[in-house]
Design a protein around this motif. Structure first.
Motif, PDB file in Angstrom:
ATOM      1  N   LEU A   1       0.818  -1.210   0.000  1.00  0.00           N
ATOM      2  CA  LEU A   1       0.000   0.000   0.000  1.00  0.00           C
ATOM      3  C   LEU A   1       0.853   1.260   0.000  1.00  0.00           C
ATOM      4  O   LEU A   1       0.503   2.261  -0.635  1.00  0.00           O
ATOM      5  CB  LEU A   1      -0.936  -0.005   1.215  1.00  0.00           C
ATOM      6  N   GLU A   2       1.968   1.216   0.700  1.00  0.00           N
ATOM      7  CA  GLU A   2       2.877   2.369   0.695  1.00  0.00           C
ATOM      8  C   GLU A   2       3.434   2.608  -0.703  1.00  0.00           C
ATOM      9  O   GLU A   2       3.519   3.749  -1.172  1.00  0.00           O
ATOM     10  CB  GLU A   2       4.010   2.142   1.695  1.00  0.00           C
ATOM     11  N   ALA A   3       3.788   1.522  -1.379  1.00  0.00           N
ATOM     12  CA  ALA A   3       4.356   1.643  -2.725  1.00  0.00           C
ATOM     13  C   ALA A   3       3.313   2.125  -3.726  1.00  0.00           C
ATOM     14  O   ALA A   3       3.603   2.951  -4.605  1.00  0.00           O
ATOM     15  CB  ALA A   3       4.934   0.300  -3.171  1.00  0.00           C
ATOM     16  N   GLU A   4       2.094   1.610  -3.597  1.00  0.00           N
ATOM     17  CA  GLU A   4       1.050   1.928  -4.582  1.00  0.00           C
ATOM     18  C   GLU A   4       0.404   3.286  -4.363  1.00  0.00           C
ATOM     19  O   GLU A   4       0.099   4.005  -5.317  1.00  0.00           O
ATOM     20  CB  GLU A   4      -0.023   0.838  -4.539  1.00  0.00           C
ATOM     21  N   PHE A   5       0.202   3.654  -3.097  1.00  0.00           N
ATOM     22  CA  PHE A   5      -0.574   4.874  -2.813  1.00  0.00           C
ATOM     23  C   PHE A   5       0.204   5.938  -2.038  1.00  0.00           C
ATOM     24  O   PHE A   5      -0.310   7.039  -1.833  1.00  0.00           O
ATOM     25  CB  PHE A   5      -1.837   4.515  -2.015  1.00  0.00           C
ATOM     26  N   GLY A   6       1.408   5.606  -1.588  1.00  0.00           N
ATOM     27  CA  GLY A   6       2.159   6.565  -0.782  1.00  0.00           C
ATOM     28  C   GLY A   6       1.546   6.804   0.584  1.00  0.00           C
ATOM     29  O   GLY A   6       1.810   7.815   1.230  1.00  0.00           O
ATOM     30  N   VAL A   7       0.732   5.862   1.033  1.00  0.00           N
ATOM     31  CA  VAL A   7       0.035   6.013   2.302  1.00  0.00           C
ATOM     32  C   VAL A   7       0.983   5.699   3.458  1.00  0.00           C
ATOM     33  O   VAL A   7       1.852   4.835   3.354  1.00  0.00           O
ATOM     34  CB  VAL A   7      -1.210   5.088   2.349  1.00  0.00           C
ATOM     35  N   HIS A   8       0.839   6.430   4.556  1.00  0.00           N
ATOM     36  CA  HIS A   8       1.617   6.141   5.760  1.00  0.00           C
ATOM     37  C   HIS A   8       0.952   4.981   6.504  1.00  0.00           C
ATOM     38  O   HIS A   8      -0.269   4.993   6.730  1.00  0.00           O
ATOM     39  CB  HIS A   8       1.679   7.367   6.661  1.00  0.00           C
ATOM     40  N   THR A   9       1.750   4.000   6.898  1.00  0.00           N
ATOM     41  CA  THR A   9       1.202   2.844   7.610  1.00  0.00           C
ATOM     42  C   THR A   9       2.006   2.571   8.880  1.00  0.00           C
ATOM     43  O   THR A   9       3.184   2.916   8.978  1.00  0.00           O
ATOM     44  CB  THR A   9       1.217   1.569   6.739  1.00  0.00           C
ATOM     45  N   HIS A  10       1.341   1.936   9.818  1.00  0.00           N
ATOM     46  CA  HIS A  10       2.011   1.428  11.020  1.00  0.00           C
ATOM     47  C   HIS A  10       1.347   0.101  11.345  1.00  0.00           C
ATOM     48  O   HIS A  10       0.114   0.024  11.444  1.00  0.00           O
ATOM     49  CB  HIS A  10       1.851   2.411  12.179  1.00  0.00           C
ATOM     50  N   THR A  11       2.138  -0.953  11.472  1.00  0.00           N
ATOM     51  CA  THR A  11       1.580  -2.281  11.727  1.00  0.00           C
ATOM     52  C   THR A  11       2.018  -2.769  13.103  1.00  0.00           C
ATOM     53  O   THR A  11       3.106  -2.441  13.579  1.00  0.00           O
ATOM     54  CB  THR A  11       2.050  -3.297  10.667  1.00  0.00           C
ATOM     55  N   PHE A  12       1.157  -3.552  13.723  1.00  0.00           N
ATOM     56  CA  PHE A  12       1.544  -4.194  14.976  1.00  0.00           C
ATOM     57  C   PHE A  12       0.721  -5.458  15.182  1.00  0.00           C
ATOM     58  O   PHE A  12      -0.411  -5.571  14.725  1.00  0.00           O
ATOM     59  CB  PHE A  12       1.404  -3.245  16.175  1.00  0.00           C
ATOM     60  N   GLN A  13       1.359  -6.410  15.842  1.00  0.00           N
ATOM     61  CA  GLN A  13       0.714  -7.701  16.102  1.00  0.00           C
ATOM     62  C   GLN A  13      -0.269  -7.546  17.253  1.00  0.00           C
ATOM     63  O   GLN A  13       0.049  -6.946  18.282  1.00  0.00           O
ATOM     64  CB  GLN A  13       1.773  -8.747  16.449  1.00  0.00           C
ATOM     65  N   LEU A  14      -1.473  -8.076  17.062  1.00  0.00           N
ATOM     66  CA  LEU A  14      -2.492  -7.932  18.094  1.00  0.00           C
ATOM     67  C   LEU A  14      -3.448  -9.118  18.054  1.00  0.00           C
ATOM     68  O   LEU A  14      -4.006  -9.451  17.014  1.00  0.00           O
ATOM     69  CB  LEU A  14      -3.293  -6.638  17.869  1.00  0.00           C
ATOM     70  N   ASP A  15      -3.633  -9.728  19.217  1.00  0.00           N
ATOM     71  CA  ASP A  15      -4.676 -10.729  19.408  1.00  0.00           C
ATOM     72  C   ASP A  15      -5.733 -10.072  20.281  1.00  0.00           C
ATOM     73  O   ASP A  15      -5.513  -9.857  21.478  1.00  0.00           O
ATOM     74  CB  ASP A  15      -4.097 -11.967  20.092  1.00  0.00           C
ATOM     75  N   VAL A  16      -6.863  -9.734  19.691  1.00  0.00           N
ATOM     76  CA  VAL A  16      -7.871  -8.952  20.417  1.00  0.00           C
ATOM     77  C   VAL A  16      -8.441  -9.703  21.613  1.00  0.00           C
ATOM     78  O   VAL A  16      -9.055  -9.098  22.499  1.00  0.00           O
ATOM     79  CB  VAL A  16      -9.022  -8.490  19.486  1.00  0.00           C
ATOM     80  N   ARG A  17      -8.232 -11.021  21.665  1.00  0.00           N
ATOM     81  CA  ARG A  17      -8.744 -11.804  22.790  1.00  0.00           C
ATOM     82  C   ARG A  17      -7.981 -11.534  24.083  1.00  0.00           C
ATOM     83  O   ARG A  17      -8.466 -11.834  25.178  1.00  0.00           O
ATOM     84  CB  ARG A  17      -8.673 -13.298  22.475  1.00  0.00           C
ATOM     85  N   ASP A  18      -6.779 -10.984  23.950  1.00  0.00           N
ATOM     86  CA  ASP A  18      -5.887 -10.770  25.090  1.00  0.00           C
ATOM     87  C   ASP A  18      -6.045  -9.333  25.578  1.00  0.00           C
ATOM     88  O   ASP A  18      -5.483  -8.402  24.998  1.00  0.00           O
ATOM     89  CB  ASP A  18      -4.444 -11.055  24.655  1.00  0.00           C
ATOM     90  N   ARG A  19      -6.805  -9.149  26.657  1.00  0.00           N
ATOM     91  CA  ARG A  19      -7.105  -7.787  27.131  1.00  0.00           C
ATOM     92  C   ARG A  19      -5.839  -7.021  27.512  1.00  0.00           C
ATOM     93  O   ARG A  19      -5.706  -5.839  27.175  1.00  0.00           O
ATOM     94  CB  ARG A  19      -8.060  -7.836  28.320  1.00  0.00           C
ATOM     95  N   THR A  20      -4.930  -7.680  28.177  1.00  0.00           N
ATOM     96  CA  THR A  20      -3.691  -7.011  28.576  1.00  0.00           C
ATOM     97  C   THR A  20      -2.906  -6.556  27.353  1.00  0.00           C
ATOM     98  O   THR A  20      -2.374  -5.432  27.314  1.00  0.00           O
ATOM     99  CB  THR A  20      -2.826  -7.955  29.433  1.00  0.00           C
ATOM    100  N   GLN A  21      -2.849  -7.414  26.332  1.00  0.00           N
ATOM    101  CA  GLN A  21      -2.132  -7.057  25.106  1.00  0.00           C
ATOM    102  C   GLN A  21      -2.816  -5.899  24.387  1.00  0.00           C
ATOM    103  O   GLN A  21      -2.150  -4.981  23.905  1.00  0.00           O
ATOM    104  CB  GLN A  21      -2.045  -8.272  24.179  1.00  0.00           C
ATOM    105  N   VAL A  22      -4.138  -5.948  24.314  1.00  0.00           N
ATOM    106  CA  VAL A  22      -4.879  -4.862  23.658  1.00  0.00           C
ATOM    107  C   VAL A  22      -4.560  -3.526  24.334  1.00  0.00           C
ATOM    108  O   VAL A  22      -4.221  -2.533  23.671  1.00  0.00           O
ATOM    109  CB  VAL A  22      -6.403  -5.131  23.688  1.00  0.00           C
ATOM    110  N   GLU A  23      -4.662  -3.495  25.644  1.00  0.00           N
ATOM    111  CA  GLU A  23      -4.436  -2.249  26.373  1.00  0.00           C
ATOM    112  C   GLU A  23      -2.994  -1.769  26.223  1.00  0.00           C
ATOM    113  O   GLU A  23      -2.743  -0.592  25.938  1.00  0.00           O
ATOM    114  CB  GLU A  23      -4.790  -2.438  27.849  1.00  0.00           C
TER     115      GLU A  23
END
Length: 257
Positions: free
Chosen positions: A50-72
């Motif tokens: 997406l950055e290459a095609e549209f020049g959009v700024h992105t930020h990625t991170f690993q997240l398992d929404v089931r894990d409340r501590t990780q989400v927070e």
């Protein structure tokens, strides 16, 4: 269409299916894309594309929404330029199994409830206070026709998506008097990895779900999500049930003979 340029858009479950399609649909609009999912390598590949095609700024991170501590912890640790989330697409969700309730797998139940209900709640609870404080924001929850109509052997999955529908309605009521909007986009039959996940990797059984008919694509749903997000501030699309033309109910699908 109202411009959402430079707004921060968080999409959960963004590594495939509807989530990835939403990222693709938002990218040309000049937003900042915050992409989260369990499969980080897939996210990073998507972000690079997406950055290459549209020049959009992105930020990625690993997240398992089931894990409340990780989400927070993950959401609270976002870099300052990514912490003020304007649009939240609660897309992470899944189905497991297709069994009679009294024969169902409790592990499957827990995974659906933990992802579809509790995960959505954890992310929403962490992000919406900032929207209220900044007096700007939009929560878009991806539900399902299963939240409107129960079908045989769908029991717990249908219950989890009915909960998403009720939570969306309740959140909108609780936000009355603020400019924060809430939308629920509820698809019918969409061809994604959904059935592969439901049937625990039984590809042939998954293919049969979409055989001899024309289902929706993830891109169809992404178009609807972007439509909701780009309405004028005084317009809130509260709920949209989106079906393929070949479907008229949860179990009513026309198939070519």
């Amino acid at each position: 269409m109202v411009s959402i340029q430079n707004q921060v858009v968080l999409i959960t479950g963004a590594s495939s299916g509807i989530g990835a399609a939403c990222a693709q649909a938002f990218a040309p609009l000049g937003v900042k894309l915050l992409l989260a999912a369990r499969r980080l390598s897939r996210l990073q590949t998507l972000a690079t594309q997406l950055e290459a095609e549209f020049g959009v700024h992105t930020h990625t991170f690993q997240l398992d929404v089931r894990d409340r501590t990780q989400v927070e912890s993950q959401l609270q640790a976002l870099p300052p330029e990514w912490s003020a989330i304007d649009i939240l697409v609660n897309n992470a969700g899944l189905s497991r199994g297709l069994d009679k309730l009294y024969e169902g797998s409790i592990q499957d139940w827990e995974e659906m409830i933990d992802t579809n209900i509790k995960g959505l709640l954890y992310v929403t609870r962490t992000i919406v206070p900032g929207m209220v404080q900044r007096q700007q924001g939009h929560v878009i929850n991806i539900g399902s026709i299963a939240g409107h109509q129960t079908y045989p052997k769908g029991n717990v999955y249908c219950g989890s998506k009915a909960a998403v529908r009720a939570i969306s309605e309740g959140l909108k009521q609780d936000l009355l008097g603020t400019p924060v909007r809430v939308s629920a986009v509820d698809p019918g039959l969409v061809e994604t990895e959904f059935s592969d996940v439901r049937f625990h990797g039984d590809t042939e059984r998954a293919k049969a779900v979409y055989a001899d008919t024309v289902p929706l694509t993830p891109e169809d749903i992404a178009d609807v999500v972007v439509f909701c997000a780009t309405r004028p501030p005084h317009v809130n699309i509260s709920e949209l049930l989106v079906l393929p033309t070949a479907q008229s109910g949860a179990t009513l699908v026309h198939r070519q003979p």
